[in-house]
Design a protein around this motif. Structure first.
Motif, short mmCIF file in Angstrom:
data_model
loop_
_atom_site.label_atom_id
_atom_site.label_comp_id
_atom_site.label_asym_id
_atom_site.label_seq_id
_atom_site.Cartn_x
_atom_site.Cartn_y
_atom_site.Cartn_z
N LEU A 128 0.83 -1.21 0.00
CA LEU A 128 0.00 0.00 0.00
C LEU A 128 0.86 1.26 0.00
O LEU A 128 0.51 2.25 -0.64
CB LEU A 128 -0.93 0.00 1.23
CG LEU A 128 -2.08 -1.00 1.18
CD1 LEU A 128 -2.79 -1.06 2.53
CD2 LEU A 128 -3.06 -0.64 0.08
N HIS A 129 1.99 1.21 0.71
CA HIS A 129 2.89 2.36 0.72
C HIS A 129 3.44 2.63 -0.68
O HIS A 129 3.48 3.78 -1.13
CB HIS A 129 4.05 2.10 1.69
CG HIS A 129 5.10 3.16 1.66
ND1 HIS A 129 4.94 4.39 2.25
CD2 HIS A 129 6.34 3.18 1.08
CE1 HIS A 129 6.02 5.12 2.05
NE2 HIS A 129 6.88 4.40 1.35
N ARG A 130 3.84 1.55 -1.39
CA ARG A 130 4.34 1.74 -2.76
C ARG A 130 3.25 2.31 -3.66
O ARG A 130 3.51 3.18 -4.50
CB ARG A 130 4.86 0.40 -3.30
CG ARG A 130 6.15 -0.08 -2.66
CD ARG A 130 6.74 -1.24 -3.45
NE ARG A 130 5.85 -2.38 -3.50
CZ ARG A 130 5.85 -3.37 -2.60
NH1 ARG A 130 6.70 -3.34 -1.58
NH2 ARG A 130 5.02 -4.39 -2.71
N ASP A 131 2.02 1.78 -3.51
CA ASP A 131 0.90 2.28 -4.33
C ASP A 131 0.63 3.75 -4.04
O ASP A 131 0.36 4.54 -4.96
CB ASP A 131 -0.36 1.46 -4.07
CG ASP A 131 -0.26 0.05 -4.63
OD1 ASP A 131 0.66 -0.20 -5.44
OD2 ASP A 131 -1.09 -0.80 -4.25
N LEU A 132 0.68 4.12 -2.76
CA LEU A 132 0.42 5.51 -2.39
C LEU A 132 1.51 6.43 -2.93
O LEU A 132 1.22 7.52 -3.43
CB LEU A 132 0.33 5.64 -0.87
CG LEU A 132 -0.05 7.03 -0.33
CD1 LEU A 132 -1.37 7.50 -0.88
CD2 LEU A 132 -0.08 7.02 1.20
N GLU A 133 2.76 5.99 -2.87
CA GLU A 133 3.85 6.80 -3.41
C GLU A 133 3.72 6.93 -4.93
O GLU A 133 3.97 8.00 -5.50
CB GLU A 133 5.20 6.15 -3.06
CG GLU A 133 5.60 6.31 -1.60
CD GLU A 133 5.72 7.77 -1.20
OE1 GLU A 133 6.52 8.49 -1.83
OE2 GLU A 133 4.99 8.20 -0.29
N SER A 134 3.28 5.85 -5.57
CA SER A 134 3.05 5.91 -7.01
C SER A 134 1.92 6.88 -7.34
O SER A 134 2.01 7.67 -8.29
CB SER A 134 2.73 4.51 -7.55
OG SER A 134 2.44 4.56 -8.92
N PHE A 135 0.87 6.84 -6.52
CA PHE A 135 -0.26 7.77 -6.70
C PHE A 135 0.19 9.22 -6.54
O PHE A 135 -0.17 10.09 -7.35
CB PHE A 135 -1.36 7.43 -5.70
CG PHE A 135 -2.51 8.40 -5.69
CD1 PHE A 135 -3.54 8.29 -6.61
CD2 PHE A 135 -2.57 9.44 -4.77
CE1 PHE A 135 -4.59 9.18 -6.61
CE2 PHE A 135 -3.61 10.34 -4.77
CZ PHE A 135 -4.63 10.21 -5.69
#
Length: 306
Positions: free
Chosen positions: A71-78
């Protein structure tokens, strides 16, 4: 757990201590402890326990940690994608243009747009006016460029210029010796021009009627570029928009048509959806490109900005 609580949990897992996590997140240790307690209350189970003075993750926390990392990677990507959108480095812009603009000033606009927003995916369609309207209505295009200002539901029309109708002749035609070509001059010629139901056809009908003649094309076309090969083959003479760079094609001579018939050059957008920053940029570049194209010697007198 909300995004902040997931960030706290992930940081504690990575640092191994509340003190280290508090320093990493730039918050006080008591505030971090409260965030952790709220997260555990929402989850319904403990994430950490103290054993011999050490903070130890529970088996549930060990199971959750890979998901927190994902989720952290997805949020950083977002966040990165949102920043790219803000700075014109991501996204898509779709343009539906009729043939005359697409073959004249639109390429200048697209070149300037690409230089200013190289990361934007650009989709360009060359379609008739009615198809461009349908694409805007269905959300398949963001912007349109056409040569009609007829009122259309749910589409905002902005006239950015006007193009004069010209007479396109085969090289060596007797009328090429004249400075301009009038209604009477083409009375005995095979006329290549627009269908009466289209805006250019309606405007030509009006001009012919004012000159005491009837407008009737022996060879009817929907799109002006179709007249190119017809005139080159000597089938007849064409009354078409002056926006296309006719003088650049071999075997053709272009003369102004009189009485003057002016065709609108319009920008089209849907009234149902606001434009993005990138789409607004392309709209501005289209306006600027038309002004630049109108200043070229080849277009001078045949195209003028609104």
């Amino acid at each position: 757990m909300n995004a902040r609580q997931i960030e706290v949990f992930r940081t504690i897992m990575r640092c191994g201590t509340l003190t280290g996590a508090a320093q990493a997140l730039n918050v006080s240790q008591p505030a971090l402890s409260q965030l952790l307690l709220h997260a555990e209350d929402q989850l319904g189970f403990k994430l950490f326990r103290r054993l011999r003075g050490r903070l130890v993750p529970t088996p549930e926390a060990v199971e959750l940690f890979p998901e927190a990392e994902r989720l952290h990677r997805d949020l950083e990507s977002f966040r990165g994608f949102a920043a790219d959108l803000r700075h014109g480095k991501a996204g898509t812009v779709r343009l539906a243009a009729s043939a005359p603009p697409a073959l004249s000033f639109v390429p200048r606009a697209l070149k300037a747009f690409r230089q200013a927003a190289a990361g934007i995916r650009l989709v360009s369609y060359v379609v008739p006016f009615d198809v461009a309207i349908e694409m805007l209505a269905q959300g398949d295009a963001d912007l349109g460029v056409a040569m009609s200002d007829l009122p259309t539901p749910l589409v905002q029309t902005e006239t950015i210029g006007r193009s004069e109708v010209v007479c396109v002749l085969p090289d060596g035609h007797p009328l090429a010796a004249q400075e301009s070509v009038g209604v009477g001059d083409i009375a005995r010629e095979t006329l290549i021009s627009y269908r009466p139901g289209r805006l250019p056809g309606m405007l030509l009908e009006r001009a012919f009627a004012q000159a005491g003649a009837s407008f009737r094309a022996q060879v009817e076309i929907d799109v002006s570029i179709i007249a190119l090969s017809f005139v080159q083959q000597g089938i007849g003479v064409a009354l078409v928009d002056g926006l296309l760079p006719w003088s650049g094609f071999p075997g053709l001579v272009v003369r102004p048509f009189r009485p003057a018939v002016s065709l609108p050059v319009t920008l089209l957008v849907s009234t149902r959806r606001p434009l993005s920053r990138s789409q607004e940029l392309l709209r501005a570049e289209l306006r600027a490109a038309l002004r630049s194209y109108a200043a070229d010697p080849a277009a001078r007198g045949l195209l003028r900005p609104a």
